[in-house]
Design a protein around this motif. Structure first.
Motif, PDB file in Angstrom:
ATOM      1  N   ALA A 180     -39.147  -6.658  60.467  1.00  0.00           N
ATOM      2  CA  ALA A 180     -40.930  -6.748  61.187  1.00  0.00           C
ATOM      3  C   ALA A 180     -41.087  -8.162  61.192  1.00  0.00           C
ATOM      4  N   LYS A 181     -42.453  -8.800  61.315  1.00  0.00           N
ATOM      5  CA  LYS A 181     -43.508  -9.495  61.506  1.00  0.00           C
ATOM      6  C   LYS A 181     -44.604  -9.701  61.909  1.00  0.00           C
ATOM      7  N   PHE A 182     -46.038 -10.654  61.411  1.00  0.00           N
ATOM      8  CA  PHE A 182     -46.901 -10.626  61.702  1.00  0.00           C
ATOM      9  C   PHE A 182     -47.751 -11.835  61.659  1.00  0.00           C
ATOM     10  N   SER A 183     -48.494 -11.915  61.839  1.00  0.00           N
ATOM     11  CA  SER A 183     -49.206 -13.719  61.586  1.00  0.00           C
ATOM     12  C   SER A 183     -49.946 -13.450  60.446  1.00  0.00           C
ATOM     13  N   ALA A 184     -49.478 -14.650  59.356  1.00  0.00           N
ATOM     14  CA  ALA A 184     -50.209 -14.691  58.045  1.00  0.00           C
ATOM     15  C   ALA A 184     -51.092 -14.481  57.718  1.00  0.00           C
ATOM     16  N   VAL A 188     -49.645 -20.159  64.849  1.00  0.00           N
ATOM     17  CA  VAL A 188     -49.862 -19.688  63.569  1.00  0.00           C
ATOM     18  C   VAL A 188     -48.507 -19.380  62.706  1.00  0.00           C
ATOM     19  N   ASP A 189     -48.617 -19.314  61.347  1.00  0.00           N
ATOM     20  CA  ASP A 189     -47.059 -19.199  60.663  1.00  0.00           C
ATOM     21  C   ASP A 189     -47.616 -17.562  60.940  1.00  0.00           C
ATOM     22  N   ARG A 207     -42.834 -21.381  59.705  1.00  0.00           N
ATOM     23  CA  ARG A 207     -44.028 -21.583  60.407  1.00  0.00           C
ATOM     24  C   ARG A 207     -44.729 -21.769  61.593  1.00  0.00           C
ATOM     25  N   HIS A 208     -46.146 -21.812  62.337  1.00  0.00           N
ATOM     26  CA  HIS A 208     -46.407 -22.349  62.939  1.00  0.00           C
ATOM     27  C   HIS A 208     -45.555 -21.757  64.721  1.00  0.00           C
ATOM     28  N   SER A 209     -44.709 -20.385  64.005  1.00  0.00           N
ATOM     29  CA  SER A 209     -44.048 -20.315  65.657  1.00  0.00           C
ATOM     30  C   SER A 209     -44.196 -18.869  66.612  1.00  0.00           C
TER      31      SER A 209
END
Length: 175
Positions: A131-135, A166-167, A156-158
Motif C-alpha cells: 500500500a502507499k500513502f501521501s507522506a 507529493v512523496d 519522491r514526487h510520485s
C-alpha cells in the motif's frame, strides 16, 4: 485468484460489513468525497452527486471484484471504501482505503484493512500485499503498521495531487 475474490464478495468483521458498492451508496460516498479534508491526500474532491454516481458506476460497479463498501453493522451506514487491486502474474495485491472523517479514530480503517489482508493471504494466496500513502498523511501509515505492514521506502514526487507533486510512502507485508 480472481475466482477466490469472486467467492468472497461480502466479508464481515466484528463491527463492519464489507460489500459491493452500489448506486444506493451515492449519498454516503458523496458525504465524504465532497469534503476536501477527507480527499486532500487521496483523490479529486467530488463536485456533485452526479459525479459520485458516475464514479460508482464507472469505477466500482464496472470492475467490482476487490472493491468494497465499508458499512457499519449497527446502522447500515456506508462510511468508506476499501480495495484489493490484484496483480495475478506477480501474486501481489495493492491495498487501499478511505474513511469518512466523521468516523476517524474509531479503528474502522485497520479493522477493514486487516480483513482484506487476511483474505489476500489466506484465500487468494498472494505473496505480497502493499500500500502507499501521501507522506503528508501519516495517519494512513499508522493503519498499515497496525495490520503488520512494514515501511519499504519513499517514492519522491510520485503523485500529482491538485497540481502539487507529493512523496508517497510504501508499506508492504509478505507471508
Amino acid at each position: 485468484m480472481l475466482y477466490q475474490l469472486a467467492k468472497h464478495r461480502i466479508l464481515e468483521t466484528e463491527r463492519l460489513v464489507l460489500r459491493p458498492i452500489t448506486l444506493e451508496d451515492a449519498e454516503d460516498l458523496f458525504e465524504y468525497a465532497s469534503d476536501l479534508e477527507n480527499t486532500i491526500h487521496t483523490f479529486p474532491t467530488h463536485q456533485s452527486i452526479e459525479e459520485t454516481n458516475w464514479v460508482i458506476a464507472n469505477l466500482f460497479m464496472a470492475a467490482p471484484l476487490g472493491n468494497f463498501a465499508i458499512e457499519l453493522k449497527e446502522n447500515g451506514k456506508m462510511i468508506g471504501t476499501c480495495d484489493l487491486r490484484i496483480n495475478e502474474g506477480e501474486k501481489s495485491a495493492e491495498l487501499a482505503y478511505a474513511i469518512n472523517k466523521k468516523y476517524w479514530g474509531n479503528g474502522y480503517a485497520p479493522e477493514a484493512a486487516k480483513k482484506l489482508l487476511d483474505l489476500a493471504f489466506k484465500d487468494l494466496k498472494i505473496e505480497r500485499l502493499w500500500a502507499k500513502f501521501s507522506a503528508a498523511n501519516p495517519a494512513s501509515g499508522r493503519v498499515m503498521e497496525k495490520i503488520g505492514m512494514t515501511k519499504e521506502g519513499v517514492i519522491r514526487h510520485s503523485k500529482n495531487l491538485r497540481g502539487d507533486f507529493v512523496d508517497q510512502v510504501v508499506y508492504s507485508r509478505i507471508e
